[in-house]
Structures are given as structure tokens and as C-alpha cells.
Design an enzyme around this catalytic site. Structure first.
Site, short mmCIF file in Angstrom:
data_model
loop_
_atom_site.label_atom_id
_atom_site.label_comp_id
_atom_site.label_asym_id
_atom_site.label_seq_id
_atom_site.Cartn_x
_atom_site.Cartn_y
_atom_site.Cartn_z
N ARG A 259 1.62 42.06 4.96
CA ARG A 259 0.61 42.10 6.02
C ARG A 259 0.77 40.88 6.92
O ARG A 259 0.86 39.76 6.45
CB ARG A 259 -0.80 42.14 5.42
CG ARG A 259 -1.01 43.40 4.56
CD ARG A 259 -2.42 43.54 4.05
NE ARG A 259 -2.52 44.72 3.19
CZ ARG A 259 -3.63 45.12 2.59
NH1 ARG A 259 -4.75 44.41 2.74
NH2 ARG A 259 -3.64 46.20 1.83
N ARG A 274 -5.19 34.70 1.45
CA ARG A 274 -4.76 35.53 2.59
C ARG A 274 -3.29 35.24 2.87
O ARG A 274 -2.95 34.32 3.61
CB ARG A 274 -5.63 35.25 3.82
CG ARG A 274 -5.54 36.34 4.89
CD ARG A 274 -6.47 36.02 6.04
NE ARG A 274 -7.87 36.08 5.68
CZ ARG A 274 -8.60 37.20 5.59
NH1 ARG A 274 -8.04 38.36 5.85
NH2 ARG A 274 -9.86 37.14 5.25
N GLU A 348 -13.21 39.57 -1.45
CA GLU A 348 -12.80 40.97 -1.55
C GLU A 348 -11.50 41.11 -2.34
O GLU A 348 -10.52 40.45 -2.05
CB GLU A 348 -12.61 41.57 -0.16
CG GLU A 348 -12.19 43.03 -0.18
CD GLU A 348 -11.65 43.50 1.16
OE1 GLU A 348 -10.69 44.29 1.16
OE2 GLU A 348 -12.19 43.06 2.20
N SER A 351 -10.71 47.86 -2.30
CA SER A 351 -11.36 48.72 -1.31
C SER A 351 -11.16 50.17 -1.71
O SER A 351 -10.03 50.65 -1.76
CB SER A 351 -10.78 48.48 0.09
OG SER A 351 -11.17 47.23 0.60
N ARG A 389 -5.07 37.75 -5.28
CA ARG A 389 -6.52 37.52 -5.40
C ARG A 389 -6.98 37.64 -6.85
O ARG A 389 -7.93 36.96 -7.25
CB ARG A 389 -7.28 38.47 -4.48
CG ARG A 389 -6.97 38.17 -3.01
CD ARG A 389 -7.87 38.88 -2.04
NE ARG A 389 -7.48 38.56 -0.67
CZ ARG A 389 -8.12 38.96 0.42
NH1 ARG A 389 -9.22 39.70 0.29
NH2 ARG A 389 -7.69 38.64 1.61
#
Length: 426
Positions: A259, A274, A348, A351, A389
Site C-alpha cells: 500500500r 502504517r 484498526e 475490516s 499491526r
């Protein structure tokens, strides 16, 4: 994408859905182009029928009449060519606009502009209490020589890293545990490409609109690096008609994910939160077009991920994502946010999304129902575990006073039976 018939019959519903998602959607132009396209289509069909009629008349015509009919055919052909070109131009604009229409959010999706308006559904697990100054995952990783951010950046630029020793093994343990949990639940494990064609990104709803977040390879190859295995898994049966008895299809895959994180520079840039590359285990379900059944699947894939977090003794919360934070393709999304002590907040980690037939229409992914009618499938997906994460959460929540890390019981068999990682720190 949405069914054009739905947009035509319920334009206000589509406008309201786009407004709830805070997305641009030119319904009026779509309806205008649709009307023009249908009108031209009728004219084209009429001219083609006229061509056939003239062709039949030629068979028994005399020379003079035949010449007149040939001249008539030439005029029809020229007129038809012009109308077809006009229709193709209209259809090109119409198709481009249809790709931008967001899916209709469920009534249960809360109103809101961004992630600050997401609604908490529940919290699970007690937050850790430390009788010592807790270390961040960066401090733990660097103190044990498990994490090398400097050399990662030297190799590949900022937001890259190198995992070493026990942290590399811990990543593998988490990923393998997540895969094993899903396989035990009956999901079919896959190894899928992480380079996919642009049409696959369009089909799953990542393009147009998400190009800035994707790494695109040399245009000679027309390939993109995926940000999730959802993309190749969901597109696996593109342009196929599936047998009803094979549904639901339940897949799980581990893959590298890439990403660009465009627009996030200066935000969450420290450590592993991130980053540009990580490992992820993803679950995907493809099933019949049944809203109630899709909702059941949605809760089930959410529960699958919760069970992984509970087994790893990680506190978390579940939020119902608001309209303004909901992506273009989703009907509804639940995020799982796991407690990260160094952030003093939940971050987070998962999802869970359901799409109804939005992705399937773009992918032409169908099945034949019990009456023999061809229908578009429903699709869903959710993270099972995202490596970086999850590493943050495991390291920080399970650290000890002397700087070692307690290994949650389900991971020990993947780590040679060890219940602690690292030597005591001074």
C-alpha cells in the site's frame, strides 16, 4: 456496480446513498445518457431490421429495382455506422460514470463524516495494567535486535523495515495460526497472485478511485500489486457461472500486501503501524444473492477474527463504520480495533465488509439458481490477521517487566514450545 435498472427506478435512493457516503454521484447525467443510449439502441435495431427487409427484397427484384435497393442499403449502412459510433461514445461515458456510483449503504450504517463518527458496538477483554514503564514495540524490537527500521528505509525508503530473529518467527507464527484457524473452519486455503491486471482492480472496486493507493508496475505489463488478497480471491471465478451446489465458496489466503499510503505522510509514521508492505491472512465468501444470508455471513466472518484475537489474549473493540468512512463498494463494514499500549488507544486491525452483488456485477461473477435463472453472486471479506499491526499488539500487550515477551499459548507450538521471547533486558 449498481444495476442500472435500480438507478433508473430509484434515483433518489441512489442519491441518498451517495450523500450518506459523502461521495460524488451524477445520477442526472447517468439517467440522461441512459435515455439517449436506449433511444439510439431502438433506432439502431430499427435500421438493422430495415436492412434485413431490403436484403430479402433483392432476391426477386428486377435490375432497376435491385439498383435502387442497393443504393438504399448504402444509405442505411452509412446512417447505421453514424448511429453506432454515437451510441458507442455515449455508452463509454455512461459506463465510466456507472463505475463511480457507490453501493447503497445499509440502513444500519450510522451517519457520519469520518472515522471519528464510527459507532462502538462492543469492547472485549481487559486492558493491560503494568507496574513498570511499558515499552513500545519499537523499543522492544530494537532492544532485542528484532527490528531494523533504519536499514529497511535504506533498502526501500521510509515506512519499510526488516524483521529479524524471533520477531520474524513470531510473524510467521501469527500468520500460520490464523491460517490454521480458518482451515479448521472449512475454508479452502489458496496461494494467489499478488500482481493482478488493472481489470481485476476495477472488478473488485478498487479502481477507479483508489489508484493513488496502489503500486502500479511497468505499464507494458498492466499489472498492479495488491493491497489485500481479497482482490485475487474475489476475482478468481470472474466471468463464470457457478453451480448452486458449490455455494457458498469460502476461501482463505496469506499474501504479501502493498500500500502506498498516499496522503498519510506525517500520520502514524513511526514503527510498524502504517507501512508499505506486510503479510495478511484474508477470508472471502462468495454465495447466493440473499441479503439475510449475507448478513449472517458478515457476522460469522467477524466472529472468526474475534476468536483469533481472543485466543491471543488481545483486548479489542468492534465499531460499526459510518457512511463517510465507508468505501465505495461496501454495504456495511465492521472494523475491529485492537488495543495498542504505546498509542494509548485502539488501532484498526481488521475490516469486515459485505458487498451484496456490487463486486460480482463488475466481475460478471454469477450462479444459476434452483429455477435455472442466472443471478449475480454476493461477496464478503474480512481480515483474519495483518502481520505488522498484530505484532504491535502482541509485543506491547504481552511484554514483561524485564523486557521479554510472553507468547500466547496458541502460538507456542509454532515457536518450538517457548512461552517467552527474548533475553531479559537490563
Amino acid at each position: 456496480m449498481l444495476d442500472l435498472k435500480l438507478i433508473r427506478s430509484h434515483p433518489d435512493l441512489v442519491r441518498a446513498g451517495a450523500a450518506k457516503k459523502r461521495m460524488e454521484c451524477d445520477v442526472d447525467r447517468i439517467l440522461e445518457l441512459d435515455a439517449q443510449n436506449r433511444m439510439l439502441g431502438a433506432e439502431v435495431d430499427g435500421l438493422r431490421q430495415e436492412q434485413k427487409s431490403v436484403g430479402k427484397q433483392m432476391a426477386g427484384a428486377d435490375a432497376e429495382t435491385r439498383k435502387a435497393l442497393i443504393d438504399s442499403q448504402g444509405e442505411l449502412k452509412s446512417k447505421l455506422k453514424g448511429l453506432e459510433a454515437q451510441q458507442a461514445e455515449i455508452k463509454q461515458e455512461l459506463d465510466a460514470l456507472l463505475l463511480l456510483v457507490p453501493n447503497l449503504p445499509a440502513a444500519e450504517v450510522p451517519d457520519g463524516a469520518d472515522d471519528g463518527d464510527n459507532v462502538e458496538i462492543k469492547k472485549v477483554g481487559d486492558l493491560p495494567t503494568f507496574d513498570f514503564p511499558p515499552r513500545s514495540h519499537i523499543e522492544l524490537g530494537e532492544a532485542h535486535d528484532w527490528l531494523d527500521i533504519l536499514r529497511g528505509a535504506r533498502l526501500a525508503g521510509s515506512r519499510n523495515y526488516v524483521l529479524k530473529g524471533d520477531l520474524c518467527l513470531l510473524e510467521n507464527a501469527i500468520m500460520r495460526f490464523a491460517m490454521d484457524v480458518m482451515v479448521d473452519k472449512g475454508f479452502t486455503p489458496l496461494t494467489v497472485p499478488t500482481l493482478v491486471r488493472t481489470e481485476t482492480m476495477v472488478g473488485t472496486g478498487y479502481f477507479p478511485g483508489g489508484e493513488e493507493q496502489a503500486y502500479r508496475c511497468d505499464e507494458r505489463d498492466d499489472l498492479c500489486l495488491v493491497g489485500t488478497a481479497e482482490v485475487p480471491i474475489t476475482a478468481l471465478h470472474q466471468d463464470e457461472i457457478l453451480d448452486l451446489e458449490k455455494l457458498p465458496m469460502q476461501f482463505v489466503a496469506q499474501s504479501s500486501c502493498y500500500r502506498r499510503e498516499a496522503g498519510t505522510y506525517g500520520k502514524d509514521t513511526k514503527g510498524l503501524y502504517r507501512v508499505h508492505q506486510f503479510q495478511k491472512v484474508e477470508q472471502v465468501i462468495i454465495d447466493v444473492a440473499d441479503d439475510a444470508r449475507s448478513l449472517d455471513h458478515h457476522h460469522a466472518i467477524l466472529q472468526n477474527s474475534e476468536e483469533v484475537l481472543q485466543a491471543l489474549e488481545l483486548p479489542y473493540r468492534v465499531v460499526n463504520v459510518c457512511g463517510g468512512d465507508l468505501g465505495q463498494p461496501q454495504v456495511q463494514k465492521f472494523d475491529i480495533e485492537t488495543w495498542m499500549p504505546s498509542r494509548e488507544s485502539y488501532g484498526e486491525t481488521h475490516s469486515a465488509s459485505r458487498f451484496h452483488d456490487f463486486q460480482a456485477r463488475r466481475l460478471n461473477l454469477r450462479y444459476r439458481d434452483a429455477e435455472g435463472k442466472v443471478q449475480f453472486c454476493h461477496t464478503l471479506n474480512n481480515t483474519v490477521a495483518a502481520s505488522t499491526r498484530m505484532l504491535i499488539a502482541v509485543l506491547e500487550n504481552h511484554q514483561t517487566a524485564n523486557g521479554q515477551v510472553r507468547v500466547p499459548e496458541p502460538l507456542r507450538s509454532y515457536l518450538g514450545g517457548r512461552d517467552l521471547l527474548g533475553e531479559p533486558l537490563a
